[in-house]
Design an enzyme around this catalytic site. Structure first.
Site, PDB file in Angstrom:
ATOM      1  N   ASP A 122       0.842  -1.140   0.046  1.00  0.00           N
ATOM      2  CA  ASP A 122       0.051  -0.073  -0.098  1.00  0.00           C
ATOM      3  C   ASP A 122       0.864   1.248   0.019  1.00  0.00           C
ATOM      4  O   ASP A 122       1.906   1.166   0.162  1.00  0.00           O
ATOM      5  CB  ASP A 122      -1.054  -0.222   1.225  1.00  0.00           C
ATOM      6  CG  ASP A 122      -0.242  -0.307   2.439  1.00  0.00           C
ATOM      7  OD1 ASP A 122       1.013  -0.287   2.772  1.00  0.00           O
ATOM      8  OD2 ASP A 122      -0.987  -0.691   3.481  1.00  0.00           O
TER       9      ASP A 122
ATOM     10  N   GLU B 171      -9.699  -1.733   5.194  1.00  0.00           N
ATOM     11  CA  GLU B 171     -10.235  -1.576   6.311  1.00  0.00           C
ATOM     12  C   GLU B 171     -11.490  -2.346   6.495  1.00  0.00           C
ATOM     13  O   GLU B 171     -12.261  -2.702   5.462  1.00  0.00           O
ATOM     14  CB  GLU B 171     -10.666   0.092   6.175  1.00  0.00           C
ATOM     15  CG  GLU B 171      -9.037   1.070   6.085  1.00  0.00           C
ATOM     16  CD  GLU B 171      -8.532   1.063   7.703  1.00  0.00           C
ATOM     17  OE1 GLU B 171      -8.719   0.079   8.354  1.00  0.00           O
ATOM     18  OE2 GLU B 171      -8.411   2.096   7.952  1.00  0.00           O
TER      19      GLU B 171
ATOM     20  N   HIS C 118      -7.375  -4.387   9.958  1.00  0.00           N
ATOM     21  CA  HIS C 118      -6.865  -4.485   8.577  1.00  0.00           C
ATOM     22  C   HIS C 118      -5.697  -5.031   8.097  1.00  0.00           C
ATOM     23  O   HIS C 118      -4.786  -5.267   8.969  1.00  0.00           O
ATOM     24  CB  HIS C 118      -6.920  -2.978   8.093  1.00  0.00           C
ATOM     25  CG  HIS C 118      -5.592  -2.047   8.732  1.00  0.00           C
ATOM     26  ND1 HIS C 118      -5.953  -0.846   9.291  1.00  0.00           N
ATOM     27  CD2 HIS C 118      -4.431  -2.471   8.878  1.00  0.00           C
ATOM     28  CE1 HIS C 118      -4.529  -0.457   9.466  1.00  0.00           C
ATOM     29  NE2 HIS C 118      -3.823  -1.489   9.492  1.00  0.00           N
TER      30      HIS C 118
ATOM     31  N   ASP D  63      -7.697  -2.250  14.023  1.00  0.00           N
ATOM     32  CA  ASP D  63      -9.135  -2.560  13.428  1.00  0.00           C
ATOM     33  C   ASP D  63      -9.411  -3.999  12.593  1.00  0.00           C
ATOM     34  O   ASP D  63     -10.224  -4.351  12.097  1.00  0.00           O
ATOM     35  CB  ASP D  63      -9.777  -1.497  12.702  1.00  0.00           C
ATOM     36  CG  ASP D  63      -8.995  -0.937  11.564  1.00  0.00           C
ATOM     37  OD1 ASP D  63      -7.998  -1.995  11.101  1.00  0.00           O
ATOM     38  OD2 ASP D  63      -9.285  -0.235  10.809  1.00  0.00           O
TER      39      ASP D  63
HETATM   40  P1  PGA Z   1       2.085  -1.440  12.849  1.00  0.00           P
HETATM   41  O1  PGA Z   1       0.762  -1.394  11.818  1.00  0.00           O
HETATM   42  O2  PGA Z   1       3.145  -2.476  12.262  1.00  0.00           O
HETATM   43  O3  PGA Z   1       2.608  -0.180  12.817  1.00  0.00           O
HETATM   44  O4  PGA Z   1       1.486  -2.071  14.109  1.00  0.00           O
HETATM   45  C1  PGA Z   1       0.415  -2.788  11.098  1.00  0.00           C
HETATM   46  C2  PGA Z   1      -0.718  -2.484  10.188  1.00  0.00           C
HETATM   47  O5  PGA Z   1      -1.322  -1.374  10.272  1.00  0.00           O
HETATM   48  O6  PGA Z   1      -0.780  -3.158   9.379  1.00  0.00           O
END
Ligand code: PGA
Length: 236
Positions: free
Chosen positions: A67, A143, A138, A136
């Site tokens: 992404d 999302e 994702h 959440d």
């Molecule tokens: P993080 O993010 O590794 O910074 O916890 C994980 C994500 O949002 O996929």
């Protein structure tokens, strides 16, 4: 599913790096699906170390990232292209032209999304997809929603994601509100998936995603349907 619980971040990172290097050793011209965020940084550091020692060779590897924020170009230090260059690509012998991150500044985002999917297809799909998980649920920036999005697409980031990612920005207002993310099809068609998570705050969502119902309200829950999923979790 292969669920591995480890003691700490360092162990999680080392094991993830082991799985990634094993992939590269077995298939030197493999396609790695890569992720950003704080979770994979330790694994990337380890890969850099092993590559510098000559233990793993990325010269024929191709990478595709999950992404990118909309509106940030690769020279912006908050962009995911910049993150990948700094945290991995500069330290290993992957060819820069073999590293792909969706563009967040394409004139025509829809076209960019289509081309990204086509590109992954032309590469023969992803051999190993590395994933983190958001609070959440994702994966990439898919999302919670009413349906699973198949293709690479433009997404509006949820408030909890903006909040979680604001730690990397000076002000919460600076966090982009939109992103381009690989959809579920390229992720689920990856031959192997490696999900890494650390911290107590990920435990609840991880349990829901891996052991609860498969629902687009918890995007990572679709991973239960993959037949080669490894999850490495560290509480610390
Ligand atoms: P993080 O993010 O590794 O910074 O916890 C994980 C994500 O949002 O996929």
């Amino acid at each position: 599913m292969n669920f591995v619980k480890v003691k700490n971040y360092q162990q999680m990172s080392r094991q993830a790096a082991n799985i990634i290097s094993a992939q590269v050793i077995v298939k030197p011209n493999c396609v790695l699906g890569l992720a950003t965020g704080s979770t994979p940084v330790g694994a990337y550091k380890q890969l850099i170390e092993w590559c510098k020692k000559g233990d793993v060779d990325f010269s024929s590897v191709v990478s595709v990232n999950l992404d990118e924020y909309v509106g940030l170009d690769g020279s912006n230090d908050q962009s995911y292209r910049y993150f990948m260059n700094e945290n991995l690509f500069k330290g290993i012998n992957i060819l820069p032209e073999n590293t792909f991150v969706p563009s967040g500044i394409a004139q025509n985002i829809e076209e960019e999304c289509k081309n990204y999917d086509q590109h992954i297809k032309d590469l023969g799909g992803i051999d190993l997809q590395l994933l983190g998980i958001g609070v959440d649920g994702h994966i990439g920036f898919n999302e919670p929603a009413d349906c699973f999005e198949k293709n690479t697409h433009l997404v509006k980031l949820h408030e909890s994601t903006i909040e979680a990612n604001s730690r990397f920005f000076e002000n919460k207002e600076d966090v982009p509100k939109e992103a381009v993310t690989m959809g579920m099809m390229s992720i689920m068609q990856a031959k192997k998936i490696l999900l890494i998570a650390n911290g107590k705050n990920k435990e609840e969502i991880l349990n829901k995603a891996l052991f609860g119902p498969v629902t687009p309200q918890i995007p990572a829950s679709i991973l239960q349907l993959h037949n080669d999923l490894t999850v490495i979790y560290s509480e610390e």
